[in-house]
Scaffold this active site. Structure first.
Site, short mmCIF file in Angstrom:
data_model
loop_
_atom_site.label_atom_id
_atom_site.label_comp_id
_atom_site.label_asym_id
_atom_site.label_seq_id
_atom_site.Cartn_x
_atom_site.Cartn_y
_atom_site.Cartn_z
N SER A 1 0.75 -1.27 -0.13
CA SER A 1 -0.07 0.04 0.01
C SER A 1 0.96 1.24 0.06
CB SER A 1 -0.86 -0.07 1.42
OG SER A 1 -0.28 0.05 2.22
N HIS A 2 2.20 1.12 0.27
CA HIS A 2 2.88 2.22 0.24
C HIS A 2 4.08 2.00 -0.72
CE1 HIS A 2 0.28 3.12 3.32
NE2 HIS A 2 0.71 4.26 3.24
N ASP B 1 -4.69 0.45 1.98
CA ASP B 1 -5.44 -0.82 2.03
C ASP B 1 -7.12 -0.65 1.75
OD1 ASP B 1 -3.13 -2.53 2.16
OD2 ASP B 1 -3.03 -1.91 4.48
P1 NDP Z 1 -0.37 -3.22 9.65
O1 NDP Z 1 -1.98 -3.29 10.52
O2 NDP Z 1 -0.47 -3.94 8.31
O3 NDP Z 1 0.81 -3.78 10.48
C1 NDP Z 1 0.84 -3.08 11.57
C2 NDP Z 1 1.74 -3.43 12.42
O4 NDP Z 1 1.51 -4.52 12.99
C3 NDP Z 1 3.11 -3.93 11.48
O5 NDP Z 1 4.48 -3.72 11.91
C4 NDP Z 1 3.17 -5.57 11.46
O6 NDP Z 1 4.24 -6.28 11.10
C5 NDP Z 1 2.49 -5.80 12.75
N1 NDP Z 1 1.71 -7.11 12.69
C6 NDP Z 1 0.86 -7.57 11.88
N2 NDP Z 1 0.22 -8.65 12.09
C7 NDP Z 1 1.23 -8.94 12.97
C8 NDP Z 1 0.72 -10.23 13.91
N3 NDP Z 1 -0.16 -11.33 13.79
N4 NDP Z 1 1.72 -10.39 15.00
C9 NDP Z 1 2.65 -9.34 15.34
N5 NDP Z 1 2.86 -7.93 14.47
C10 NDP Z 1 1.79 -8.14 13.56
O7 NDP Z 1 -0.32 -1.81 9.42
P2 NDP Z 1 -1.38 -0.52 9.09
O8 NDP Z 1 -2.33 -0.99 7.95
O9 NDP Z 1 -1.78 0.00 10.21
O10 NDP Z 1 -0.29 0.54 8.31
C11 NDP Z 1 0.42 0.10 6.95
C12 NDP Z 1 1.25 1.10 6.65
O11 NDP Z 1 0.63 2.35 6.22
C13 NDP Z 1 2.51 1.72 7.72
O12 NDP Z 1 3.76 1.30 7.43
C14 NDP Z 1 1.93 3.03 7.78
O13 NDP Z 1 3.14 3.76 8.10
C15 NDP Z 1 1.38 3.53 6.44
N6 NDP Z 1 0.60 4.87 6.67
C16 NDP Z 1 0.88 5.87 6.38
C17 NDP Z 1 0.16 7.14 6.45
C18 NDP Z 1 0.74 8.35 6.11
O14 NDP Z 1 0.17 9.39 6.23
N7 NDP Z 1 2.04 8.58 5.67
C19 NDP Z 1 -0.97 6.99 7.27
C20 NDP Z 1 -1.30 5.61 7.35
C21 NDP Z 1 -0.78 4.47 7.43
P3 NDP Z 1 4.62 -6.59 9.62
O15 NDP Z 1 4.72 -5.48 8.81
O16 NDP Z 1 5.84 -7.47 9.76
O17 NDP Z 1 3.61 -7.68 9.18
O1 PYC Z 2 -2.62 4.61 3.98
O2 PYC Z 2 -3.70 5.53 5.34
C1 PYC Z 2 -2.88 5.60 4.31
C2 PYC Z 2 -2.22 6.74 4.01
C3 PYC Z 2 -2.60 8.10 4.36
C4 PYC Z 2 -1.38 8.69 3.66
C5 PYC Z 2 -0.41 7.94 3.19
N1 PYC Z 2 -0.83 6.47 3.34
#
Ligand code: NDP
Ligand code: PYC
Length: 331
Positions: A44-45, A186
């Site tokens: 997703s990124h 996502d």
């Molecule tokens: P996820 O819910 O996919 O994962 C969150 C964390 O939980 C990860 O470190 C993941 O590790 C860990 N994890 C997942 N499943 C397990 C498990 N079963 N046991 C232990 N740990 C687990 O992430 P999000 O969907 O919340 O976020 C995805 C990305 O989106 C992030 O990198 C975030 O920075 C980015 N994002 C960016 C934004 C922006 O404004 N720039 C805004 C919102 C999100 P692993 O990766 O190893 O699975």
């Molecule tokens: O996946 O929520 C997100 C997000 C917002 C800005 C960049 N990624």
């Protein structure tokens, strides 16, 4: 899905950004972030975000030749002015002076301002942990998430990332998670692929619980993880990555956006702590390992970040959705 090497992802991202006016430093930093995301399986990124970066260059909202600069506001406070560019170069410029400050002071923070953020946060905290420091970072986004109990989007998906250095050449513990139940990216991918999202991800424009990602994106709102607890975390991220460092809230970033589909303007809060200084010795590493080992040894568990590191260890190739490559080709 198409199969690509990580080097081919890097070249595609860098070449595309250069074609749309980004200079070598900016295109390289964004491309490294995108290629790292694909390498680690953070789809997703990764390349999914490349069209957004291009649209922001094309509309002239983000500078492709930004020259970020860092200066100290206080002995333990670094400001990085992103010069209205994309966040990745500003975060690279931040790294060395923040590490130097944290080693000297024991603890230091950076406020990264005037950047446009569209990326995962684990790269910057993981780099800090590779330098032996404990890292933490957070950023706001655009108003996608309603405060607990509300129906109006106010908070961004507001990720928080943490990293902890590990001894004996082990990769750092580094994890990164949105304050929403599901990252916006996502939800968008589910909508693109016509797949439902789980209950609790969002509500539709009438406030009804829905598993239809299109209904969440089209006038609905996303929900914070864990109800009021995630909502409070999302609020604190707004304060730390905006008011605290002199940047905009998510709803103010929306007001400054021209709707080109690219990353919003905003800031990032980054904290670096020297664990030796904080613990008053060097026993912290072995003590930290003892709890990580208990988790690793427990049936059904894994460390957060372990999936990414396992993907990285394969060295690629990676699978990229045909729809993403078609959108890049269409640019
Ligand atoms: P996820 O819910 O996919 O994962 C969150 C964390 O939980 C990860 O470190 C993941 O590790 C860990 N994890 C997942 N499943 C397990 C498990 N079963 N046991 C232990 N740990 C687990 O992430 P999000 O969907 O919340 O976020 C995805 C990305 O989106 C992030 O990198 C975030 O920075 C980015 N994002 C960016 C934004 C922006 O404004 N720039 C805004 C919102 C999100 P692993 O990766 O190893 O699975
Ligand atoms: O996946 O929520 C997100 C997000 C917002 C800005 C960049 N990624």
């Amino acid at each position: 899905m198409a199969t690509m090497s990580v080097d081919a992802v890097l070249a595609l991202a860098e070449g595309t950004l250069r074609r749309f006016g980004a200079d070598e430093a900016n295109a390289g930093a964004v491309a490294r972030t995108i290629a790292g995301a694909e390498r680690d399986g953070s789809a997703s990124h990764g390349l999914f975000r490349l069209p957004g970066y291009v649209k922001a260059l094309r509309s002239g909202r983000v500078k492709g030749d930004a020259a970020p600069a860092a200066h100290a506001l206080a002995p333990g406070i670094l400001r990085v002015d992103g010069d209205d560019g994309f966040a990745p170069l500003a975060l690279e410029v931040m790294h060395d002076p923040l590490v130097a400050m944290a080693r000297k002071q024991g603890i230091a923070m950076a406020g990264v301002i005037r950047t446009h953020h569209f990326a995962a946060l684990w790269p910057e905290v993981e780099r800090l942990a590779e330098a032996g420091l404990v890292g933490m970072a957070m950023t706001q986004a655009m108003p996608y998430v309603a405060p607990a109990g509300g129906r109006e989007a106010l908070f961004g998906t507001n990720p928080q990332a943490f990293a902890w250095p590990r001894p004996d050449g082990k990769p750092p513990l580094a994890f990164d998670q949105a304050a929403s139940t599901m990252a916006r990216g996502d939800v968008m991918i589910h909508a693109r692929d016509g797949e439902p999202v789980p209950h609790g991800v969002g509500i539709d424009r009438d406030g009804n619980d829905t598993t239809d990602p299109a209904a969440i994106l089209d006038g609905g709102v996303q929900l914070a993880f864990g109800g009021y607890k995630g909502s409070a975390i999302a609020l604190m991220v707004e304060l730390m990555a905006s008011s605290l460092i002199g940047e905009r809230f998510s709803h103010e970033a929306r007001a400054a956006h021209n709707g080109d589909g690219g990353p919003p303007v905003g800031g990032e809060f980054v904290l670096a702590i020297d664990p030796g200084a904080a613990s008053g010795g060097d026993g912290w590493a072995a003590h930290g390992e003892s709890i990580l080992a208990r988790i690793e040894g427990m049936e059904g568990t894994r460390l957060p970040g372990a999936r990414r590191h396992a993907n990285r260890a394969t060295g690629g190739p990676v699978e990229v959705a045909d729809a993403v490559l078609a959108e890049i080709e269409a640019l």
